[in-house]
Design an enzyme around this catalytic site. Sequence first.
Site, short mmCIF file in Angstrom:
data_model
loop_
_atom_site.label_atom_id
_atom_site.label_comp_id
_atom_site.label_asym_id
_atom_site.label_seq_id
_atom_site.Cartn_x
_atom_site.Cartn_y
_atom_site.Cartn_z
N TYR A 76 46.92 47.22 40.44
CA TYR A 76 47.38 48.31 39.58
C TYR A 76 46.56 49.57 39.83
O TYR A 76 45.52 49.54 40.48
CB TYR A 76 47.31 47.91 38.10
CG TYR A 76 45.92 47.95 37.50
CD1 TYR A 76 44.97 46.97 37.80
CD2 TYR A 76 45.54 48.98 36.64
CE1 TYR A 76 43.70 47.02 37.25
CE2 TYR A 76 44.27 49.03 36.08
CZ TYR A 76 43.35 48.05 36.39
OH TYR A 76 42.09 48.10 35.84
N ARG B 43 43.97 53.72 47.51
CA ARG B 43 43.25 52.54 46.99
C ARG B 43 44.24 51.43 46.65
O ARG B 43 43.98 50.24 46.89
CB ARG B 43 42.42 52.91 45.76
CG ARG B 43 41.68 51.70 45.18
CD ARG B 43 40.74 52.08 44.05
NE ARG B 43 41.46 52.57 42.88
CZ ARG B 43 40.87 53.07 41.80
NH1 ARG B 43 39.54 53.14 41.72
NH2 ARG B 43 41.60 53.50 40.79
N ARG C 27 55.75 27.25 40.08
CA ARG C 27 54.37 27.67 39.94
C ARG C 27 53.54 26.93 40.99
O ARG C 27 53.27 25.74 40.86
CB ARG C 27 53.83 27.36 38.54
CG ARG C 27 52.39 27.85 38.34
CD ARG C 27 51.84 27.53 36.96
NE ARG C 27 50.43 27.94 36.88
CZ ARG C 27 49.42 27.20 37.35
NH1 ARG C 27 49.63 26.01 37.89
NH2 ARG C 27 48.17 27.64 37.26
N HIS D 259 50.26 27.79 43.85
CA HIS D 259 49.26 28.83 44.08
C HIS D 259 49.48 29.65 45.35
O HIS D 259 49.24 30.84 45.37
CB HIS D 259 47.85 28.21 44.12
CG HIS D 259 47.35 27.78 42.76
ND1 HIS D 259 48.03 26.89 41.97
CD2 HIS D 259 46.24 28.12 42.07
CE1 HIS D 259 47.36 26.70 40.85
NE2 HIS D 259 46.26 27.44 40.88
N LYS E 114 41.21 46.21 42.76
CA LYS E 114 41.72 46.62 41.45
C LYS E 114 42.88 45.71 41.05
O LYS E 114 44.06 46.08 41.06
CB LYS E 114 42.15 48.09 41.44
CG LYS E 114 42.25 48.67 40.03
CD LYS E 114 42.30 50.18 40.08
CE LYS E 114 42.56 50.80 38.72
NZ LYS E 114 41.50 50.62 37.74
N GLU F 180 28.44 48.18 36.98
CA GLU F 180 29.32 49.24 36.45
C GLU F 180 29.61 48.93 34.99
O GLU F 180 29.01 48.03 34.42
CB GLU F 180 30.61 49.33 37.28
CG GLU F 180 31.44 48.06 37.28
CD GLU F 180 32.73 48.17 38.09
OE1 GLU F 180 33.15 49.28 38.46
OE2 GLU F 180 33.36 47.10 38.33
N LEU G 77 34.16 48.49 41.36
CA LEU G 77 35.39 49.12 41.80
C LEU G 77 35.07 50.47 42.44
O LEU G 77 34.26 51.23 41.89
CB LEU G 77 36.32 49.35 40.60
CG LEU G 77 37.70 49.84 41.00
CD1 LEU G 77 38.56 48.68 41.46
CD2 LEU G 77 38.37 50.58 39.87
#
Length: 292
Positions: free
Chosen positions: A39, A58, A107, A109, A156, A189, A213
């Site tokens: 995101y 990014r 489902r 992986h 991110k 951070e 990040l």
Amino acid sequence: TDGLEFVMSIVFLNGSYMPMDEAKISPMDRGFLFGDGIYEVIPSYDGKLVGFAPHIERMDQGMDLIGIKFGYSQDEWRAVCENLIEKNGGGNLGIYLHVSRGTDSKRFHAYPEGVEATVFAFVFEIPAAPVADKAVAKAYKVSSTEDLRWKRCNIKSTALLGNVMHFQQGYESGNNEIILYNADGEMTEGSACNAYIVKDGVVITPPLDHQILPGITRLMLLDILAKDGSVKVEERIVTMDEVRNADEIWLTSSSKEIAPVVELDGQPVGDGQIGATWEKAQALYSAGKYNY
Ligand code: PDD
């Protein structure tokens, strides 16, 4: 009517614009099941985007790192951002962009073959950009704790449980943020921002690696300060001893710009007031931020 109806925000989902409550995804989406997505949050003030190109770069790098094949061009992303700003009435907005690996039938992986990425974007209100004035700026209070997230904090990812749990720790103790440090007592951070100290007029922030990040606000701020030249910057390890003895502490993120911290774990930072170096840096940032 009384003219006060709630206006449903318009969002973007897989190529279409629609009211938020009409946007539906499958519970089998890997973003929902695994937090398997990337995101971005891009700030926009009165229709002007801040750091658009580096934000999209990014995001592309993040998708490469986790093997999501999705190729909106910068122009296509820009159109999504501009349409959302327009459809939602402008103002001070954070634009949230999200690409998950998509909806599988099972489902499992492993990355599925032949599944299309899910693309979602919406806007939310953010505060007006800070004014570089100590007298009116918002002063932040933070706590600190050991960073218990994973070793790929440079990605991110939408899988933010580690960040969410840390933020909650700070929030529950009445703080605006929480500063994280690794097992060696080195600052990494904040739970949703990058972190800096100022000592004797020098701005010091940890170098980019897997522990943090690569913030776009950080990228722009360091570039702006380097070009101006009046504030010295060092990218190096910062120990928590140094943080506790700093003259100033700052946090940066897209929605906050440069946030001055005046209290750490209940103790005043420096003289407990917003610092002069912050004022200078925020003024330079305010003047230069639309050039990226
Ligand atoms: N947070 N570090 C972390 C862990 C972050 O989540 C963020 C941003 C940053 C600062 O990055 P940038 O300057 O590019 O915003 C650093 C966003 C805004 C969020 O999750 O809402």
